[in-house]
Design an enzyme around this catalytic site. Structure first.
Site, PDB file in Angstrom:
ATOM      1  N   GLY A   1      12.318  -7.362 -13.176  1.00  0.00           N
ATOM      2  CA  GLY A   1      11.332  -8.441 -13.181  1.00  0.00           C
ATOM      3  C   GLY A   1      11.963  -9.803 -12.982  1.00  0.00           C
TER       4      GLY A   1
ATOM      5  N   GLY B   1       0.801  -1.212   0.000  1.00  0.00           N
ATOM      6  CA  GLY B   1       0.000   0.000   0.000  1.00  0.00           C
ATOM      7  C   GLY B   1       0.835   1.264   0.000  1.00  0.00           C
TER       8      GLY B   1
ATOM      9  N   GLY C   1       9.114 -11.480  -8.576  1.00  0.00           N
ATOM     10  CA  GLY C   1       9.934 -12.664  -8.379  1.00  0.00           C
ATOM     11  C   GLY C   1      10.181 -13.420  -9.666  1.00  0.00           C
TER      12      GLY C   1
ATOM     13  N   ASN D   1       6.763   6.530 -10.417  1.00  0.00           N
ATOM     14  CA  ASN D   1       5.915   5.343 -10.417  1.00  0.00           C
ATOM     15  C   ASN D   1       4.525   5.734 -10.904  1.00  0.00           C
ATOM     16  OD1 ASN D   1       4.314   3.155  -9.827  1.00  0.00           O
ATOM     17  ND2 ASN D   1       4.657   3.190  -7.632  1.00  0.00           N
TER      18      ASN D   1
ATOM     19  N   CYS E   1       0.047   3.639 -10.085  1.00  0.00           N
ATOM     20  CA  CYS E   1      -0.959   3.813  -9.032  1.00  0.00           C
ATOM     21  C   CYS E   1      -2.232   4.385  -9.634  1.00  0.00           C
ATOM     22  CB  CYS E   1      -0.471   4.712  -7.918  1.00  0.00           C
ATOM     23  SG  CYS E   1       1.021   5.580  -8.279  1.00  0.00           S
TER      24      CYS E   1
END
Lengths: 266, 308
Positions: free
Chosen positions: B244, B73, B218, B128, B131
């Site tokens: 990634g 979050g 992951g 970023n 969102c």
């Protein structure tokens, strides 16, 4: 306290019950610094399955031998793989991590409450308290008799052990918190000289906190939560805080040990 | 032969092409006892937003096969406390510091970026855009080329710092977003952010994450990320940073060959905090063995045979 990444050879792996194991590892750097309540973050495979490390409380340390132990139950893939490891194999771990239990000089009586595998960090604590000549009463609870472990070791540290099993197969038939409540009613321990330390399932901890408040006793809880990094970077292992502060704390760096009033359990 | 590992990403100089990804390395201090941070090419901080954010209720993490779902979050102390409390340590490091920023609205992005402009210790930003835009009904900035263009062009006007824009993989056409972001003035792009995923506890019939869905990262996502990096690198002229599922130097080299000029290591840091350092060593060894003098020569060197 400095944490480090270390490779620790396995000294012994003991099976204590059908799915409960105790692993002894050699790691001087951990043993030299570990405090009761702290944990190590263990890598169980070289590959990606399972991906993440698993955190385990430090159960006991042996300063002379440079070894420490973790106590665990097989509950999934990671612990299943761990149970298959043999002496001589080496584990990569990060530690010691987290904030441990504290007991200031005024503590004369410590009440340790363990639910299931919550006994793991409390053994280390019991041994430290015994070395400081603090009186220790341990309340040990489990679902059934075969899952009740460490009672004999605790008695060796001079602790009074009160056992409870939910199915009545050993000790008192019922919840460990009922034993605690009974003890508190009968003995009315002095708030300034008594401390409660608890570790176990959240509902048990919530009940312990209620009792601590009722008898005005300071109380520390050792929590667990799913972790990724273990060092306070990923913010994954959050626990809710009560108003007025609200927000969250992290079990891996703000804990795993918290004062009862710092966290919201339910 | 000494291999030259340095790369330049849209005005940000890196001593080597390996950075640690936002959200996986905190603000540096958390790992300082475990990792020699100065050997990393760069460190991307945990996201910084205008106001402090508590983050989501637990559970925030679920382990998946070769992966991790998270719904943290974007918990962070907010730009004010970041500057006062976190930046001094970062500024003391000998590694390139890139601050990741985000907002609920375009104005918030602009405000954060303005506050960071001119601060000591910051080499560049990572914007970023994965969102939701709360002013547009929660539509993710990075999923809409026009929204992406708007936020990036406003950020461009608000700062002189070089910045890369971090793209979401959950788009129909990554090349469209990448091109719009380039047109809007981004100095570089980084991709990918997490994929959307979820898990269910069948005993309780509840989602394993408190917020139901979260971001998957992951090794499991590496092939998806690699394909998107390859496509994006062909669509834009600005540098591409690959993210990634990178856990080994071989993974990193795949991204470089596919078109990335640098890479970010994320989830792998939880498994082995020194992953970044091992990858730098591995890249250097590969280049040395193959007689490649500059790691930059590898970038985009993928050989695709002609199809009949």
């Amino acid at each position: 306290m400095k944490k480090s990444i270390t490779t620790a050879p396995i000294v012994t792996q003991e099976q204590l019950a059908s799915d409960i194991y105790r692993l002894t590892l050699r790691a001087e750097s951990i043993v030299a610094q570990a405090q009761p309540g702290q944990f190590v973050h263990l890598r169980v495979v070289q590959g990606h399955d399972p991906l993440l490390r698993r955190p385990f409380s430090i159960h006991r340390v042996n300063q002379r031998e440079g070894t420490f132990q973790i106590l665990y139950r097989v509950v999934g893939k990671g612990t299943g793989i761990l149970a298959g490891k043999r002496p001589g194999e080496v584990l990569n771990l990060i530690g010691p991590l987290g904030r441990g239990f504290t007991a200031d000089g005024g503590v004369e009586l410590a009440l340790l409450v363990a639910g299931g595998m919550g006994v793991a960090p409390l053994c280390f604590l019991a041994e430290e308290l015994w070395a400081r000549s603090v009186s220790v009463e341990v309340f040990l609870g489990a679902e059934r008799g075969e899952l009740l472990v460490c009672d004999q070791e605790l008695e060796q540290f001079g602790a009074q052990v009160h056992s409870a099993t939910e199915d009545g197969s050993r000790g008192y038939s019922g919840l460990v918190t009922e034993l605690l409540s009974d003890f508190l009613e009968r003995h009315l321990p002095i708030p300034g000289k008594t401390r409660i330390y608890a570790c176990g399932p959240r509902p048990m901890l919530a009940r312990v906190v209620q009792l601590a408040e009722k008898f005005s006793l300071p109380c520390q809880l050792c929590l667990e939560e799913i972790m990724a990094c273990g060092v306070g970077a990923c913010l994954g292992c959050s626990v809710e805080c009560p108003p007025p502060k609200s927000g969250y704390k992290l079990v891996c760096v703000d804990g795993p040990v918290f004062e009862a009033r710092e966290v919201l359990l339910e | 032969m000494k291999v030259n590992l340095s790369v330049e990403i849209g005005g940000i100089w890196l001593k080597n092409p390996v950075l640690v990804a936002a959200g996986t390395f905190g603000y540096g201090e958390e790992y300082r006892e475990l990792v020699d941070l100065n050997r990393l090419g760069g460190l991307v901080t945990k996201v910084v937003t205008l106001h402090p954010r508590d983050g989501n209720p637990p559970p925030r993490l679920v382990e998946t096969p070769a992966g991790l779902l998270n719904s943290i979050g974007m918990a962070n102390v907010g730009v004010g406390r970041f500057i006062e409390e976190k930046l001094p340590f970062l500024a003391s490091l000998d590694t390139t510091v890139i601050v990741n920023v985000a907002g609920d609205t375009v104005d918030e992005y602009v405000e954060v970026v303005s506050r960071l402009d001119g601060q000591e210790g910051i080499a560049g930003l990572e914007v970023n855009i994965s969102c939701p835009n709360v002013e547009r009904g929660g539509l993710v900035f990075g999923s809409d080329p026009w929204l992406a263009f708007e936020v990036v062009s406003r950020v461009r006007r608000a700062t002189r710092l070089p910045f890369m824009v971090k793209l979401s993989p959950s788009v129909t056409d990554i090349t469209r977003i990448a091109r719009r972001v380039e047109e809007a003035g981004a100095d570089a792009i980084s991709l990918v952010n997490t994929l959307v995923g979820m898990a269910v506890d069948v005993e309780t019939r509840r989602p394993r994450l408190a917020r139901v869905v979260g971001g998957l990262s992951g090794p499991a996502i590496k092939p998806v990320a690699l394909a998107l990096v390859w496509k994006a690198a062909q669509a834009v002229k600005i540098p591409v940073v690959g993210i990634g599922g990178i856990t080994t130097s071989q993974d990193a080299l795949e991204f470089l060959i596919a078109g990335a000029r640098a890479v970010q290591v994320g989830t792998a840091n939880f498994v082995d905090p020194e992953t970044g350092l091992h990858i730098v060593e591995g890249i250097e060894r590969y280049c040395w063995e193959k007689g490649i003098e500059r790691v930059e020569d590898l970038v985009g060197s993928l050989i695709i045979p002609d199809m009949e």
